[in-house]
Design a protein around this motif. Sequence first.
Motif, short mmCIF file in Angstrom:
data_model
loop_
_atom_site.label_atom_id
_atom_site.label_comp_id
_atom_site.label_asym_id
_atom_site.label_seq_id
_atom_site.Cartn_x
_atom_site.Cartn_y
_atom_site.Cartn_z
N TYR A 36 47.70 50.91 55.35
CA TYR A 36 47.12 49.88 56.07
C TYR A 36 48.45 48.69 56.35
CZ TYR A 36 42.88 51.58 54.35
OH TYR A 36 41.73 52.49 54.00
N VAL A 37 48.11 48.24 57.61
CA VAL A 37 49.07 47.14 58.09
C VAL A 37 48.83 45.85 57.80
CG1 VAL A 37 50.10 46.43 60.10
CG2 VAL A 37 49.50 48.61 60.20
N ASP A 62 46.81 33.62 50.46
CA ASP A 62 45.99 34.77 50.59
C ASP A 62 46.64 35.74 51.57
OD1 ASP A 62 43.94 33.75 48.89
OD2 ASP A 62 42.61 33.01 50.54
N LEU A 63 47.46 35.51 52.29
CA LEU A 63 48.21 35.99 53.17
C LEU A 63 49.53 36.63 52.89
CD1 LEU A 63 47.95 37.14 56.37
CD2 LEU A 63 49.27 34.64 56.86
N PHE A 64 50.36 35.93 52.09
CA PHE A 64 51.71 36.18 51.76
C PHE A 64 51.90 35.53 50.34
CE2 PHE A 64 56.24 35.07 51.80
CZ PHE A 64 56.80 36.17 52.14
N GLY A 65 52.74 36.65 49.53
CA GLY A 65 53.07 36.34 48.13
C GLY A 65 51.96 37.23 46.98
N PRO A 66 52.14 36.90 45.77
CA PRO A 66 51.51 37.73 44.91
C PRO A 66 50.03 37.55 44.64
CG PRO A 66 52.46 35.61 43.96
CD PRO A 66 52.90 35.62 45.47
N LYS A 67 49.52 36.74 45.62
CA LYS A 67 48.02 36.55 45.18
C LYS A 67 47.36 37.27 46.27
CE LYS A 67 47.95 32.20 42.68
NZ LYS A 67 47.36 30.63 42.63
N PHE A 118 44.45 43.20 48.23
CA PHE A 118 44.72 44.32 49.23
C PHE A 118 43.38 44.83 49.82
CE2 PHE A 118 48.25 44.69 46.18
CZ PHE A 118 49.49 45.07 47.34
N ASN A 119 42.15 44.34 49.39
CA ASN A 119 40.78 44.80 49.81
C ASN A 119 40.72 43.97 51.41
OD1 ASN A 119 39.89 46.25 48.16
ND2 ASN A 119 39.34 44.78 46.76
#
Length: 497
Positions: free
Chosen positions: A223-224, A476-481, A484-485
């Motif tokens: 997935y992109v 929610d867009l970039f980083g460890p959090k 993937f859903n």
Amino acid sequence: MADKPSPDVEACLLAHLNSGSEVPDSRSYASSLGVSHKELEDVIKSLSAFRIVESTDVTKETWVLTEEARGYVANGSPEAQLVAAIPPEGASKDVLKEKLGSVFDIGMKTAAKNKWIGFEKGNKDLVLRKVDNIKDELQEQLKRLESGESASDKVIDDLKRRKLIMKEKSIWYALKKGPQFVAKRKKLATDVTQEHLRSGDWKEIEFKDYNFGAQGQPIAVGYVQPLLEVREAIENIFLQMGFSEMPTNNFVESSFWNFDALFQPQQHPARDSHDTFFLEAPAATKQLPEDYLEKVKEVHQSGGYGSKGYGYDWKREEAEKNLLRTHTTAVSTRMLYKLAQEKPFAPKRYYSIDRVFRNEAVDRTHLAEFHQIEGLICDYGLTLGDLIGVLEDFFSSLGMSKLRFKPAYNPYTEPSMEIFSYHDGLKKWVEVGNSGMFRPEMLLPMGLPEGVNVIAWGLSLERPTMILYGIDNIRDLFGPKVDFNLIKSNPLCRLGL
């Protein structure tokens, strides 16, 4: 003693319906068979799918006891347990607390309210019984509810307040014969096996119909990530507008190219360690273009090209400090200097998209590490009107047609404008970028011809992605959090029209 064999639930149910009877309550019928309701429910769903039985859902909300309440049904209410634990001569609070545990405090409060207990005069620690016999109404109320009896609204409210009951939705089924009812269901074959071919019985076997409308198994594919999706789309927009990509492979930059060449004074707050990540090793850059460095030093200290400069003692050691670049404008500066050395001058359009670093507090709209998009046009006679027109074309291609511009200040652009776009998710205008015309104090020391202007703009990759995907928290867009859903379930982002 051997266990009683489990009944054939399907055979029993079909025989019951075949006798002319119906099943008004599947729960009661499951109990009569000695099986769980879940086991019967699976059979009902299977038979209903083939219209062999017809089922009607019956839904009812009932009050059920909490685990705490079931304990009171077994042992009595806290107040009743407390009274039962007090001997004729009384007992101290500590003794009762040790004996009753967690129900002691609740029991004391309610028993005192009911005037079942008292205290010895002058000794509040000694608890005495004031009644010989009590009626445990709470236990009786809970027992009645557990057995399915109704209760008054006042009783229900009291039990809810004490968190002793909760609502539970019960679903069961009323059953009768369906239009395709049979007393015994044939087992349909799903595949032709080797044994069927050997014996020849495949000719008589009834096979299950294929469901050509059934969904297939999900295909395991990649997935992109939304950022990469938007990045690629923005790159395509730049290329369609005739821009060329700048090399952005140096995350580490000198303060000279990051600040000084941009006519940003060495006392500027952005150059403080509270805002910028400086390197310890290698701490400094020695390889700088000397003739250009002297012109930059001169315009900072004394001015030139129609400017008074800043009038301070410019220090080379400050310019040599290494840092993690705070913006990709450092790359633009290098490219414009390189362009100025090429003779004759040729107009250019450049863009870059890459990572930058700032020592900022992390919140829902800011990160210490993010991606910056930058575009610039270098040509004769460019104006602020040209900049606004290019920005409107660029952002409308991104699907952001609601734009506002606000006058701003930047050390290296004059005039300068902040760019705002309306975020439907946040229900407010969000700053998405900065723009302006590079100052003569920045361009002319490079060697660019008189009359050549540069219009430029920069924005983060994350904020337009948040707007286009309806995400209201940058983490929610970039980083460890990142979830993937979110990446899997989001549709491909279609930019523009």
